[in-house]
Design an enzyme around this catalytic site. Structure first.
Site, short mmCIF file in Angstrom:
data_model
loop_
_atom_site.label_atom_id
_atom_site.label_comp_id
_atom_site.label_asym_id
_atom_site.label_seq_id
_atom_site.Cartn_x
_atom_site.Cartn_y
_atom_site.Cartn_z
N GLU A 9 36.56 86.80 -62.40
CA GLU A 9 35.71 87.91 -61.97
C GLU A 9 34.24 87.51 -61.99
O GLU A 9 33.50 87.74 -61.03
CB GLU A 9 35.92 89.12 -62.89
CG GLU A 9 37.29 89.74 -62.75
CD GLU A 9 37.43 91.04 -63.52
OE1 GLU A 9 38.22 91.87 -63.09
OE2 GLU A 9 36.75 91.22 -64.55
N LEU A 50 35.90 103.95 -64.02
CA LEU A 50 37.25 104.47 -64.18
C LEU A 50 37.53 105.78 -63.46
O LEU A 50 38.66 106.26 -63.46
CB LEU A 50 37.59 104.60 -65.67
CG LEU A 50 37.59 103.29 -66.45
CD1 LEU A 50 38.04 103.52 -67.88
CD2 LEU A 50 38.47 102.24 -65.79
N ASP A 70 42.40 102.08 -55.94
CA ASP A 70 42.81 100.68 -55.73
C ASP A 70 43.52 100.46 -54.40
O ASP A 70 44.48 99.71 -54.30
CB ASP A 70 43.75 100.24 -56.88
CG ASP A 70 43.07 100.32 -58.23
OD1 ASP A 70 41.85 100.12 -58.29
OD2 ASP A 70 43.77 100.58 -59.22
N HIS A 115 39.35 94.61 -58.98
CA HIS A 115 40.53 95.01 -59.76
C HIS A 115 41.13 93.75 -60.39
O HIS A 115 41.27 92.73 -59.71
CB HIS A 115 41.55 95.69 -58.84
CG HIS A 115 42.71 96.24 -59.61
ND1 HIS A 115 42.63 97.40 -60.35
CD2 HIS A 115 43.98 95.78 -59.78
CE1 HIS A 115 43.79 97.63 -60.94
NE2 HIS A 115 44.62 96.66 -60.61
N GLY A 142 30.45 96.24 -69.34
CA GLY A 142 29.48 95.82 -68.34
C GLY A 142 29.28 94.32 -68.22
O GLY A 142 28.22 93.88 -67.76
N ASN A 201 35.07 97.41 -54.89
CA ASN A 201 35.58 97.46 -56.26
C ASN A 201 36.22 96.12 -56.59
O ASN A 201 36.67 95.39 -55.70
CB ASN A 201 36.65 98.56 -56.35
CG ASN A 201 37.27 98.67 -57.73
OD1 ASN A 201 36.56 98.64 -58.75
ND2 ASN A 201 38.59 98.79 -57.80
N ASN A 233 30.69 92.35 -66.09
CA ASN A 233 30.53 92.06 -64.66
C ASN A 233 29.17 92.55 -64.16
O ASN A 233 28.51 91.86 -63.38
CB ASN A 233 31.65 92.71 -63.84
CG ASN A 233 32.93 91.90 -63.89
OD1 ASN A 233 33.05 90.89 -63.19
ND2 ASN A 233 33.87 92.30 -64.74
C1 GRF Z 1 37.07 94.35 -65.09
O1 GRF Z 1 38.23 93.71 -65.52
C2 GRF Z 1 37.27 94.91 -63.71
O2 GRF Z 1 38.18 94.17 -62.96
C3 GRF Z 1 37.86 96.25 -64.00
O3 GRF Z 1 37.20 96.69 -65.17
C4 GRF Z 1 36.78 95.58 -65.94
C5 GRF Z 1 35.33 95.73 -66.27
O4 GRF Z 1 34.94 94.86 -67.27
N1 GRF Z 1 37.76 97.10 -62.85
P1 GRF Z 1 33.42 94.72 -67.72
O5 GRF Z 1 32.97 96.08 -68.23
O6 GRF Z 1 32.64 94.29 -66.52
O7 GRF Z 1 33.44 93.70 -68.79
#
Ligand code: GRF
Length: 199
Positions: free
Chosen positions: A181, A92, A152, A111, A19, A109, A21
């Site tokens: 990100e 996922l 995706d 990626h 988490g 999303n 992000n």
């Molecule tokens: C990120 O790299 C995102 O691009 C992918 O999953 C990862 C999530 O990372 N879809 P986090 O849980 O936010 O650290």
């Protein structure tokens, strides 16, 4: 979401993992005048993102696979929470058709590669970075895109590249990508929502 909103736009963040992000998105919108994170949706008991939700005082739903894929995909719960927009941040599972159509062009999303390369089922987390390094490509990056019913696959919104240097490993590449990100995802979410409001 047309015209001036009567209330803040409410985001649900769907995440399965740590988490980081999600945390950046929460931080970015904490004091935002028109957008707020209203819900965390997670499919994995014990995931780091659930601790973030508790610490931040944001309600969460721990989803059940059967109900997500064969039931109503939590449409009622999301509506009850007043969710206007959905952000996948390391989620996922494939998003069921019921959600894709109900929140049409309102699910995005991120990626960790330059789609359409290195996307699809099984290409997540370190698998992506390993595939990129093994390919010999000299660049990778991030893709933020709308979500449709194929992994995706939806229309791209934003990409940013990083150079892969000699000696980069999946781990060093992952770090570079994570910086991108965290830097871009919250402000692109804001841009997409604001554009919709002004249309
Ligand atoms: C990120 O790299 C995102 O691009 C992918 O999953 C990862 C999530 O990372 N879809 P986090 O849980 O936010 O650290």
């Amino acid at each position: 979401m047309n015209g001036a909103p009567r209330h803040k736009v409410r985001l649900a963040i769907f995440a399965s993992g740590t988490g980081t992000n999600a945390q950046k998105i929460i931080d970015y919108f904490r004091t935002h005048p028109t957008i707020q994170v209203g819900l965390i949706v997670c499919n994995k008991a014990g995931a780091g993102v659930l601790s973030i939700a508790s610490r931040e005082g944001i309600p969460h739903i721990l989803i059940d696979k059967e109900k997500f894929f064969r039931g109503n995909a939590y449409v009622d719960e999301l509506k009850d929470s007043g969710i206007d927009f959905i952000v996948l941040a390391g989620f996922l599972w494939k998003v069921p058709a019921a959600l894709v159509s109900m929140w049409h062009k309102r699910i995005i999303n991120i990626h960790p590669a330059l789609l359409p390369k290195f996307g699809g089922k099984g290409l997540y987390g370190h698998h992506v970075h390993e595939a990129v390094i093994n390919s010999g490509d000299t660049e990778s990056g991030i893709t933020i895109h709308y979500v449709d019913e194929i992994y995706d696959h939806g229309a791209p919104i934003f990409q940013e590249k990083v150079i892969i240097e000699k000696g980069d490993t999946p781990e060093t590449l992952a770090k570079k990508i994570q910086i991108l990100e965290h830097l871009h995802f919250p402000r692109i979410i804001e841009k997409v929502i604001e554009k919709k409001q002004n249309n």
